[in-house]
Design a protein around this motif. Structure first.
Motif, mmCIF file in Angstrom:
data_model
loop_
_atom_site.group_PDB
_atom_site.id
_atom_site.type_symbol
_atom_site.label_atom_id
_atom_site.label_comp_id
_atom_site.label_asym_id
_atom_site.label_seq_id
_atom_site.Cartn_x
_atom_site.Cartn_y
_atom_site.Cartn_z
ATOM 1 N N ARG A 111 0.918 -1.192 0.182
ATOM 2 C CA ARG A 111 -0.052 0.043 -0.110
ATOM 3 C C ARG A 111 0.885 1.336 0.073
ATOM 4 N NH1 ARG A 111 -5.601 0.173 1.430
ATOM 5 N NH2 ARG A 111 -4.900 2.324 0.240
ATOM 6 N N ILE A 112 0.618 2.090 -1.038
ATOM 7 C CA ILE A 112 1.445 3.401 -1.031
ATOM 8 C C ILE A 112 0.366 4.461 -1.387
ATOM 9 C CG2 ILE A 112 3.486 2.413 -1.824
ATOM 10 C CD1 ILE A 112 2.408 2.993 -4.848
ATOM 11 N N PRO A 113 0.795 5.775 -1.065
ATOM 12 C CA PRO A 113 -0.217 6.817 -1.171
ATOM 13 C C PRO A 113 -0.692 6.846 -2.601
ATOM 14 C CG PRO A 113 1.738 7.734 -0.198
ATOM 15 C CD PRO A 113 2.080 6.291 -0.433
ATOM 16 N N TYR A 114 0.233 6.299 -3.691
ATOM 17 C CA TYR A 114 -0.213 6.553 -5.148
ATOM 18 C C TYR A 114 -1.531 5.355 -5.507
ATOM 19 C CZ TYR A 114 4.025 9.137 -4.924
ATOM 20 O OH TYR A 114 4.835 10.269 -4.697
ATOM 21 N N ASP A 115 -1.652 4.570 -4.660
ATOM 22 C CA ASP A 115 -2.623 3.512 -4.999
ATOM 23 C C ASP A 115 -3.952 4.115 -5.129
ATOM 24 O OD1 ASP A 115 -3.922 3.305 -2.329
ATOM 25 O OD2 ASP A 115 -2.465 1.921 -1.807
ATOM 26 N N SER A 116 -4.259 5.496 -4.638
ATOM 27 C CA SER A 116 -5.464 5.917 -4.932
ATOM 28 C C SER A 116 -5.915 6.148 -6.236
ATOM 29 C CB SER A 116 -5.759 7.212 -4.225
ATOM 30 O OG SER A 116 -4.453 8.142 -4.779
ATOM 31 N N ASN A 117 -4.910 6.095 -7.177
ATOM 32 C CA ASN A 117 -5.199 6.289 -8.488
ATOM 33 C C ASN A 117 -6.116 4.911 -9.141
ATOM 34 O OD1 ASN A 117 -3.613 8.436 -9.677
ATOM 35 N ND2 ASN A 117 -2.388 7.781 -8.537
ATOM 36 N N ILE A 118 -5.911 3.773 -8.412
ATOM 37 C CA ILE A 118 -6.816 2.584 -8.738
ATOM 38 C C ILE A 118 -8.330 3.002 -8.572
ATOM 39 C CG2 ILE A 118 -7.522 0.222 -7.788
ATOM 40 C CD1 ILE A 118 -4.402 -0.087 -6.837
ATOM 41 N N ARG A 119 -8.694 3.758 -7.811
ATOM 42 C CA ARG A 119 -10.018 4.284 -7.637
ATOM 43 C C ARG A 119 -10.369 5.476 -8.824
ATOM 44 N NH1 ARG A 119 -14.158 2.214 -5.462
ATOM 45 N NH2 ARG A 119 -13.361 2.304 -3.309
ATOM 46 N N VAL A 120 -9.321 6.122 -9.139
ATOM 47 C CA VAL A 120 -9.444 6.950 -10.229
ATOM 48 C C VAL A 120 -9.921 6.326 -11.586
ATOM 49 C CG1 VAL A 120 -8.345 8.911 -11.449
ATOM 50 C CG2 VAL A 120 -7.856 8.922 -9.185
ATOM 51 N N ALA A 121 -9.399 5.114 -11.533
ATOM 52 C CA ALA A 121 -9.621 4.416 -12.685
ATOM 53 C C ALA A 121 -11.090 3.729 -12.521
ATOM 54 C CB ALA A 121 -8.459 3.418 -13.000
ATOM 55 N N GLY A 122 -11.734 3.894 -11.630
ATOM 56 C CA GLY A 122 -13.078 3.268 -11.255
ATOM 57 C C GLY A 122 -13.219 2.312 -10.869
ATOM 58 N N SER A 123 -12.051 1.595 -10.069
ATOM 59 C CA SER A 123 -11.990 0.203 -9.616
ATOM 60 C C SER A 123 -11.830 0.073 -8.259
ATOM 61 C CB SER A 123 -10.681 -0.326 -10.285
ATOM 62 O OG SER A 123 -10.715 -0.560 -11.749
ATOM 63 N N ASP A 124 -12.288 -0.895 -7.779
ATOM 64 C CA ASP A 124 -12.235 -1.268 -6.177
ATOM 65 C C ASP A 124 -10.910 -1.964 -5.891
ATOM 66 O OD1 ASP A 124 -14.870 -0.286 -6.026
ATOM 67 O OD2 ASP A 124 -15.606 -2.396 -6.229
ATOM 68 N N LEU A 125 -10.434 -1.378 -4.789
ATOM 69 C CA LEU A 125 -9.071 -1.908 -4.280
ATOM 70 C C LEU A 125 -9.251 -3.112 -3.505
ATOM 71 C CD1 LEU A 125 -6.074 -1.698 -3.939
ATOM 72 C CD2 LEU A 125 -6.516 -0.267 -2.117
ATOM 73 N N VAL A 126 -8.725 -4.270 -3.729
ATOM 74 C CA VAL A 126 -8.758 -5.543 -3.135
ATOM 75 C C VAL A 126 -7.302 -5.551 -2.431
ATOM 76 C CG1 VAL A 126 -9.323 -7.905 -2.906
ATOM 77 C CG2 VAL A 126 -10.972 -6.205 -4.303
ATOM 78 N N THR A 127 -7.293 -5.944 -1.043
ATOM 79 C CA THR A 127 -5.874 -6.011 -0.463
ATOM 80 C C THR A 127 -5.714 -7.542 -0.282
ATOM 81 O OG1 THR A 127 -6.633 -5.200 1.661
ATOM 82 C CG2 THR A 127 -5.491 -3.603 0.054
ATOM 83 N N VAL A 128 -4.662 -8.013 -0.158
ATOM 84 C CA VAL A 128 -4.410 -9.524 0.042
ATOM 85 C C VAL A 128 -3.154 -9.513 1.012
ATOM 86 C CG1 VAL A 128 -3.378 -9.779 -2.201
ATOM 87 C CG2 VAL A 128 -4.123 -11.721 -0.821
ATOM 88 N N GLY A 129 -3.257 -10.417 1.926
ATOM 89 C CA GLY A 129 -2.027 -10.623 2.802
ATOM 90 C C GLY A 129 -2.291 -9.429 3.971
ATOM 91 N N ASP A 130 -1.345 -9.355 4.774
ATOM 92 C CA ASP A 130 -1.029 -8.618 5.877
ATOM 93 C C ASP A 130 0.267 -7.728 5.784
ATOM 94 O OD1 ASP A 130 0.635 -10.244 7.350
ATOM 95 O OD2 ASP A 130 -1.192 -11.180 7.973
ATOM 96 N N ALA A 131 0.648 -6.949 6.819
ATOM 97 C CA ALA A 131 1.704 -6.394 7.071
ATOM 98 C C ALA A 131 3.021 -7.153 7.051
ATOM 99 C CB ALA A 131 1.757 -5.049 8.063
ATOM 100 N N ILE A 132 2.937 -8.482 7.490
ATOM 101 C CA ILE A 132 3.890 -9.318 7.781
ATOM 102 C C ILE A 132 4.078 -10.388 6.734
ATOM 103 C CG2 ILE A 132 4.677 -11.086 9.549
ATOM 104 C CD1 ILE A 132 4.154 -8.386 10.752
ATOM 105 N N GLN A 133 3.022 -10.798 6.010
ATOM 106 C CA GLN A 133 3.136 -12.081 5.106
ATOM 107 C C GLN A 133 2.056 -12.064 4.327
ATOM 108 O OE1 GLN A 133 3.758 -15.587 7.607
ATOM 109 N NE2 GLN A 133 1.774 -15.312 8.705
ATOM 110 N N THR A 134 2.337 -12.934 3.284
ATOM 111 C CA THR A 134 1.065 -13.222 2.137
ATOM 112 C C THR A 134 1.365 -14.628 1.541
ATOM 113 O OG1 THR A 134 1.088 -10.940 1.435
ATOM 114 C CG2 THR A 134 -0.151 -12.469 0.200
#
Ligand SMILES: *Cc1c(COP(=O)(O)O)cnc(C)c1O
Length: 368
Positions: A111-134
């Motif tokens: 996750r980075i500040p620029y991932d807000s552009n995923i929303r600008v492209a009209g898409s939902d952000l789906v995150t996977v894994g956690d801050a330690i591992q995936t």
């Protein structure tokens, strides 16, 4: 009188990094010349984008390339390309608000500040894994009929909790899902211009034109598979579709293409030697002169190999030191966190500024 003087703006010394808020990077004279040349005639912008893209693609071992107005714009266009695959009916459905849902998967650890552009492209952000591992199965469990793309942020500083790019591409290919790599600040090394796509098999990789490439500040590059570059083209300017806001001008296209040619031809080893010498001299000049712990650190804020000096304060007052630096003339810009750390880098300096960085730092840092 210069333009900044006219406005009463003081220029600053950049010992920080290619930060947009400081103006990004400085263009080489050859880049400015190319922009000047391009400014003198009318052309077909479709043709210029096509031919410049083909040239950049062949120079960077990619099937295709597209010039846009920054890496953030590249994210939006790449996702639109993956959503629509260049199908005009699908593009029109998004414009009309009748498109099917779109999901873009990304690792929580990316996750980075620029991932807000995923929303600008009209898409939902789906995150996977956690801050330690995936785990593999966690990524597979997120893939469904709405998945448009997997958005992978490259960089040694983000690698820990996520699956590797290699594993990500393997899983994505199993489900025919494209992988987009955000490599905005992943230069140097120059080989990254083809590493993520040609070597690792990602479908698209995105770079900022106005960071280490030293192209126009408002330029960006997307490279990758022909099919997806063509899909970007159909969504982007000069068409009046969803990507119209990211309109690269003839001057920016010419400037970025020239900057890429210069970057490919550059002696990157000589750059490293020069920066390395500055950093060693900085270490000598600062070590033992302040109440701080100082060391050489060869990985920068974006996880790239660049020499710099790390300064650790004994009190968590980094913001106070920064405000002191901002009160001096000239202002020296540095990288910092909100607690104890400050870093200085030589790669954005202009000739003769090396010593001023030290003079101002010695005024601002706590003494023994
Ligand atoms: C800088 C950066 C961006 C945005 O780049 P622009 O060219 O300024 O639009 C996006 N992603 C990452 C990881 C970046 O470092």
């Amino acid at each position: 009188m210069g333009i900044y003087e006219t406005l009463g703006i003081k220029t600053r010394i950049n010992a920080a990094a290619c930060y947009t808020a400081l103006g990004g990077s400085l263009m080489a004279p050859e880049v400015l010349q190319a922009m000047n040349d391009a400014a003198k005639s009318f052309i077909s912008l479709h043709e210029l984008q096509q031919k410049a893209g083909e040239r950049i693609a062949s120079l960077t071992k990619n099937e295709g390339a597209f010039i846009t107005t920054g890496a953030a714009a590249g994210i939006v266009l790449s996702i639109l390309a993956c959503r629509t695959r260049g199908d005009l009916v699908e593009i029109q459905k998004i414009i009309d608000g009748n498109a099917k849902r779109s999901e873009v998967i990304m690792y929580t650890g990316h996750r980075i500040p620029y991932d807000s552009n995923i929303r600008v492209a009209g898409s939902d952000l789906v995150t996977v894994g956690d801050a330690i591992q995936t785990f593999d199965y966690q990524l597979e469990a997120k893939i469904n009929e709405y998945t448009s793309a997997i958005f992978f942020c490259a960089g040694a500083h983000l690698a820990g909790p996520a699956l590797s790019l290699e594993r990500t591409v393997e899983i994505a290919q199993k489900y025919s899902i494209p992988v987009i790599v955000d490599a905005a600040a992943q230069l140097p090394p120059v080989t990254n211009l083809w590493h993520f796509t040609h070597e690792m098999g990602a479908d698209l990789a995105i770079f900022s034109g106005g960071k280490a490439l030293r192209g126009p500040q408002s330029s960006g590059l997307v490279v990758g598979k022909r099919e997806f570059i063509e899909a970007i083209r159909v969504n982007a300017a000069p068409y009046a579709r969803l990507g119209r806001g990211f309109k690269a001008s003839k001057e920016e296209i010419a400037g970025l293409m020239t900057a890429i040619e210069l970057y490919l031809a550059k002696d990157h080893g000589a750059d490293w030697q020069r920066w390395s010498k500055t950093v060693d001299a900085w270490f000598e000049a600062l070590n033992g002169k302040t109440a701080c712990k100082i060391w050489r650190d060869d990985v920068n804020e974006a996880g790239q190999p660049t020499p710099r000096i790390a300064i650790q304060l004994s009190n968590p007052n980094a913001l106070e030191i920064i405000s002191k630096l901002q009160s001096l003339d000239p202002i020296v810009e540095v990288v910092h966190d909100s607690r104890r750390m400050i870093w200085i880098s030589p790669d954005s300096l202009q000739a003769g500024e090396e010593n001023i960085v030290i003079t101002q730092l010695l005024k601002a840092l706590p003494t023994k």
